[in-house]
Scaffold this active site. Sequence first.
Site, mmCIF file in Angstrom:
data_model
loop_
_atom_site.group_PDB
_atom_site.id
_atom_site.type_symbol
_atom_site.label_atom_id
_atom_site.label_comp_id
_atom_site.label_asym_id
_atom_site.label_seq_id
_atom_site.Cartn_x
_atom_site.Cartn_y
_atom_site.Cartn_z
ATOM 1 N N HIS A 43 0.803 -1.232 0.000
ATOM 2 C CA HIS A 43 0.000 0.000 0.000
ATOM 3 C C HIS A 43 0.835 1.281 0.000
ATOM 4 O O HIS A 43 0.417 2.277 -0.599
ATOM 5 C CB HIS A 43 -0.961 -0.018 1.188
ATOM 6 C CG HIS A 43 -2.113 -0.957 0.988
ATOM 7 N ND1 HIS A 43 -3.237 -0.621 0.273
ATOM 8 C CD2 HIS A 43 -2.296 -2.244 1.390
ATOM 9 C CE1 HIS A 43 -4.078 -1.635 0.249
ATOM 10 N NE2 HIS A 43 -3.538 -2.642 0.925
ATOM 11 N N GLU A 79 -8.683 5.483 -6.305
ATOM 12 C CA GLU A 79 -7.740 5.756 -7.398
ATOM 13 C C GLU A 79 -8.400 6.537 -8.524
ATOM 14 O O GLU A 79 -7.953 6.512 -9.673
ATOM 15 C CB GLU A 79 -7.178 4.433 -7.944
ATOM 16 C CG GLU A 79 -8.185 3.487 -8.565
ATOM 17 C CD GLU A 79 -8.847 2.535 -7.578
ATOM 18 O OE1 GLU A 79 -9.325 1.482 -8.024
ATOM 19 O OE2 GLU A 79 -8.906 2.852 -6.369
#
Length: 310
Positions: free
Chosen positions: A194, A224
């Site tokens: 991550h 995203e």
Amino acid sequence: MTPPLTALIADDDKATAKLVEMLLIKWGIKTVVAYDGLEALEVMMQADPPSLLLLDWEMPSYSGIELCEKIRQIDTANPPYIILCTARDSAEHIVQGLNKGANDYISKPFNTQVLKARVEVGKRTLELQSRLVDAMTRLDHLASFDELTGLLNRRVLFERIREDFSRAHRAKENLCFAVCDIDWFKRINDKYGHPAGDAILRQLGDLLTQELRPYDRLGRIGGEEFLLLFSVKDDCNAVKVLERIRSAIEHHDFVYDEKLIAVTMSFGATFIEAGAEVARVEAYFKRADEALYRSKETGRNHVTFSENIV
């Protein structure tokens, strides 16, 4: 690093002003001296004025009381700390000075230790005020901007876009409203971790900013996914701009922990013709999001418009 404190000494008695100046310098405080109220007010109207003020009650042009009132009318997030210096030490005069905007007072002639104590109170108050203003500024920033990328967050972005719609409608400008999404972002997180995904999002935010003009609109709307709004000459120009951005992302060297990570993005967009009746932001978002879904369905790394644009 906190900048050094600067004090304004306003007193028409030059001997007194010089004495106070020497004491403040001895205590590590920079000084500016004014010999009447008008000169003191001019100092306070300049950029980065002093934050600690020692104002004599009796001065030409403006008295210390009048000066307090005028200084308090100056709009600033960091108001100065004002110490009124006066031989008028009756309760009535003290109350009058405090009601006109002074924070504190000191009787003349000065007792050096009392003056130092009053100045220290002013310094501590200004330090606390500065920290509070900094904290409020950070909170205001967090309320408007995405913490990870520094771009506008969804709520503020939609507000700004509503303003952009009104402006573009008046100016009869064509607009392109686009939503873009990183392809296979979960795979990046799974493979590199991550922290790598966060680094990609930050680098992508920087790249999108570089590819757009300063007055174009850009923000992160979650995960995203990013949203872009920009004016264009025509629909063909809208396609060219998004294809250029898509290609720039595809060929950009995204790096994390000295590893190159391949990144592509899919785009969904809608063209807003000049003069057309403007719909709600959410309506254009729905159209662009549906076009984005089709980009994903057709293999990703594509630009798809909700309209049939060749």
